[in-house]
Design a protein around this motif. Structure first.
Motif, mmCIF file in Angstrom:
data_model
loop_
_atom_site.group_PDB
_atom_site.id
_atom_site.type_symbol
_atom_site.label_atom_id
_atom_site.label_comp_id
_atom_site.label_asym_id
_atom_site.label_seq_id
_atom_site.Cartn_x
_atom_site.Cartn_y
_atom_site.Cartn_z
ATOM 1 N N UNK A 293 0.835 -1.216 -0.004
ATOM 2 C CA UNK A 293 0.195 -0.020 0.108
ATOM 3 C C UNK A 293 0.777 1.438 0.057
ATOM 4 N N UNK A 294 1.897 1.259 0.678
ATOM 5 C CA UNK A 294 2.958 2.163 0.604
ATOM 6 C C UNK A 294 3.393 2.575 -0.770
ATOM 7 N N UNK A 295 3.751 1.385 -1.353
ATOM 8 C CA UNK A 295 4.406 1.743 -2.776
ATOM 9 C C UNK A 295 3.334 2.295 -3.748
ATOM 10 N N UNK A 296 1.935 1.635 -3.439
ATOM 11 C CA UNK A 296 0.982 2.498 -4.217
ATOM 12 C C UNK A 296 0.795 3.738 -4.033
ATOM 13 N N UNK A 297 0.936 4.240 -2.843
ATOM 14 C CA UNK A 297 0.823 5.569 -2.416
ATOM 15 C C UNK A 297 2.036 6.359 -3.050
ATOM 16 N N UNK A 298 3.240 6.074 -3.032
ATOM 17 C CA UNK A 298 4.340 6.612 -3.691
ATOM 18 C C UNK A 298 4.431 6.566 -5.122
ATOM 19 N N UNK A 299 3.737 5.626 -5.906
ATOM 20 C CA UNK A 299 3.565 5.610 -7.254
ATOM 21 C C UNK A 299 2.570 6.825 -7.678
ATOM 22 N N UNK A 300 1.472 7.012 -6.844
ATOM 23 C CA UNK A 300 0.559 7.962 -6.973
ATOM 24 C C UNK A 300 1.147 9.551 -7.010
ATOM 25 N N UNK A 301 2.226 9.540 -5.821
ATOM 26 C CA UNK A 301 3.061 10.682 -5.842
ATOM 27 C C UNK A 301 3.684 10.996 -7.151
ATOM 28 N N UNK A 302 4.353 9.841 -7.629
ATOM 29 C CA UNK A 302 5.394 10.085 -8.908
ATOM 30 C C UNK A 302 4.418 10.559 -9.923
ATOM 31 N N UNK A 303 3.160 9.925 -10.100
ATOM 32 C CA UNK A 303 2.220 10.511 -11.290
ATOM 33 C C UNK A 303 1.827 11.656 -11.062
ATOM 34 N N UNK A 304 1.464 12.336 -10.014
ATOM 35 C CA UNK A 304 1.139 13.544 -9.906
ATOM 36 C C UNK A 304 2.032 14.727 -10.086
ATOM 37 N N UNK A 305 3.358 14.427 -9.490
ATOM 38 C CA UNK A 305 4.383 15.445 -9.898
ATOM 39 C C UNK A 305 4.832 15.265 -11.475
ATOM 40 N N UNK A 306 4.652 14.276 -11.936
ATOM 41 C CA UNK A 306 5.199 14.170 -13.444
ATOM 42 C C UNK A 306 3.827 14.983 -14.189
ATOM 43 N N UNK A 307 2.657 14.770 -13.736
ATOM 44 C CA UNK A 307 1.605 15.578 -14.301
ATOM 45 C C UNK A 307 1.867 17.112 -14.310
ATOM 46 N N UNK A 308 1.974 17.577 -13.086
ATOM 47 C CA UNK A 308 2.467 18.955 -12.767
ATOM 48 C C UNK A 308 3.577 19.313 -13.689
ATOM 49 N N UNK A 309 4.600 18.705 -13.686
ATOM 50 C CA UNK A 309 5.874 19.142 -14.442
ATOM 51 C C UNK A 309 5.596 19.153 -16.048
ATOM 52 N N UNK A 310 5.094 18.129 -16.378
ATOM 53 C CA UNK A 310 4.948 18.063 -17.994
ATOM 54 C C UNK A 310 3.634 18.518 -18.570
ATOM 55 N N UNK A 315 -4.611 18.482 -17.419
ATOM 56 C CA UNK A 315 -5.680 17.855 -16.404
ATOM 57 C C UNK A 315 -5.179 18.181 -14.995
ATOM 58 N N UNK A 316 -5.247 19.394 -14.576
ATOM 59 C CA UNK A 316 -4.660 19.891 -13.208
ATOM 60 C C UNK A 316 -5.357 19.317 -12.057
ATOM 61 N N UNK A 317 -6.732 19.188 -12.203
ATOM 62 C CA UNK A 317 -7.415 18.366 -11.215
ATOM 63 C C UNK A 317 -7.232 16.975 -10.998
ATOM 64 N N UNK A 318 -6.690 16.172 -11.960
ATOM 65 C CA UNK A 318 -6.379 14.683 -11.919
ATOM 66 C C UNK A 318 -5.201 14.737 -11.153
#
Length: 423
Positions: A293-310, A315-318
């Motif tokens: 579950x911790x790995x899942x949470x960290x993967x979601x963080x990676x996806x979110x920061x990648x979205x903000x950067x790229x 899709x800012x809300x996503x």
């Protein structure tokens, strides 16, 4: 068990009647609700605050950096404060301090006084965060994961309220000072609720132990490599939260968003944090091994920061929901994992306090690092890439948190001896 101890105490007349469990749960939620609005209210109001105080981006970073720094330093003294005055008194005093810090913002004249009020709030939050996990383990020994999930969800939900409501209060009141000072009201309400709900110490208990015992417990914990691993992971991970609280709203305001709209985005992120903080510990409660579950949470963080950067405008809300869910879930799970390591409330609470202390010291640097990267690049994207890399590193380190190794990681006699030396 805590319930059995209370029943036995009542039988001999040494313990006051315990408050109803639902009232204690309400107090835990009310306390958590007040620990973040003073931070999240600042980001959406950043342009108005900069205009009113003359603070630069790096100066604004201190409104997040200093409270989190004090949360880190204060957490190391949490066990000593709890041992000297008791968890109930510590939490009540800290809530009063938090309310005072918020109220003082009504009259701040410049950036220096605003930063000083943030420091006062940070001191109050530091004591609460150090005392609450041990209190939860003491009062709900068989339901630590869901109750810590409730506490974490309330904490994140309070952050959502701070970001969402403050711009609207500013529009209604005509000043950002009133919007920041407003958060003294729920803090004082939580103080009243905690006064009614939190259990009182037994009347027959001996005088509080000297502060050297908690200090000795802290020294014993700091001799364990596992403590440093928990501090590093908790701190680096929470740095992402600190930067988003400070800079997500200004980031989207630089893309043309209004203060209320950018505040709503921060609130959406915080709601996702709250939902994940409530849900993931409940799901992870089925097994002592929380790593998947911790790995899942960290993967979601990676996806979110990648979205903000790229693709910040795609899709800012996503990105806010994804990154927020990862941060909230990881925050709650690390609090649970710290409590998992040691069986008794005082030792487990001491480990949680030390983890939060060192962790918040690390996390406090993140808004300043992001501001510095902004100064050099002219954009916040570099900061988002930095936090993406941090989440990936924490993901690798988290794989070492095998519950089968908890007993090896913490040899109980040195820790317990420090906490429970003979009277």
């Amino acid at each position: 068990m805590a319930e059995a101890a209370r029943e036995a105490g009542r039988a001999v007349g040494t313990v006051r009647p315990s408050p109803p469990r639902w009232l204690v749960l309400a107090a835990v939620a009310g306390i958590g609700l007040n620990l973040r609005p003073f931070l999240t209210a600042v980001g959406p109001l950043a342009p108005a605050i900069r205009t009113g105080t003359g603070l630069s981006y790096q100066g604004m970073a201190w409104l997040t950096l200093l409270p989190m720094l004090l949360m880190g330093v204060g957490a190391f003294f949490g066990p000593a404060i709890r041992a000297r005055v008791g968890a109930r008194t510590a939490v009540l005093g800290a809530l009063a301090l938090l309310g005072a810090g918020c109220a003082l913002r009504l009259g701040v004249a410049d950036g220096t006084w605003l930063i000083a009020s943030a420091a006062l709030c940070g001191l109050g939050v530091a004591v609460v965060q150090a005392a609450c996990p041990g209190l939860v383990k003491q009062e709900f020994p068989g339901r630590v994961a869901p109750v810590m999930g409730l506490y974490s969800a309330a904490l994140m939900g309070g952050g959502a309220l701070g970001a969402q409501l403050s711009p609207y209060v500013t529009d209604l009141a005509g000043s950002w000072r009133e919007a920041l000072a407003l958060w003294a009201v729920p803090a004082l309400a939580a103080l009243a609720l905690a006064w009614l709900a939190l259990p009182r110490a037994a009347a027959h208990m001996p005088a509080a132990a000297p502060a050297s015992r908690p200090a000795g417990a802290t020294r014993a914990l700091l001799r364990r490599p596992r403590t440093w691993l928990l501090m590093a992971c908790f701190g680096v991970m929470n740095g992402g939260y600190a930067s988003l609280v400070a800079w997500l709203a200004p980031f989207y305001q630089s893309h043309g968003w209004s203060a209320p709209a950018s505040g709503s985005l921060v609130a959406l992120m915080a709601v996702a944090q709250a939902a994940a903080a409530l849900l993931l510990p409940a799901l992870a409660a089925r097994s002592l091994d929380r790593r998947a579950w911790m790995a899942l949470a960290l993967a979601l963080q990676v996806a979110g920061f990648a979205g903000f950067a790229l693709w910040p405008d795609a899709a800012p809300q996503a990105w806010a929901v994804t990154g927020g869910a990862g941060l909230g879930g990881c925050f709650a799970l690390y609090l649970v994992v710290a409590l998992d390591h040691l069986p008794d409330p005082d030792s487990a609470g001491a480990l949680s306090a030390v983890m939060q202390g060192g962790g918040f010291l690390l996390a406090s640097l993140a808004p300043w690092i992001t501001a510095t990267l902004h100064e050099h690049t002219g954009d916040f994207a570099a900061g988002w890439w930095y936090h993406l890399a941090c989440a990936a590193v924490v993901g690798v380190l988290t794989m070492r948190l095998d519950p089968a190794r908890y007993g090896v990681s913490f040899a109980m006699p040195p820790v317990r001896a420090a906490c429970y030396a003979p009277q």
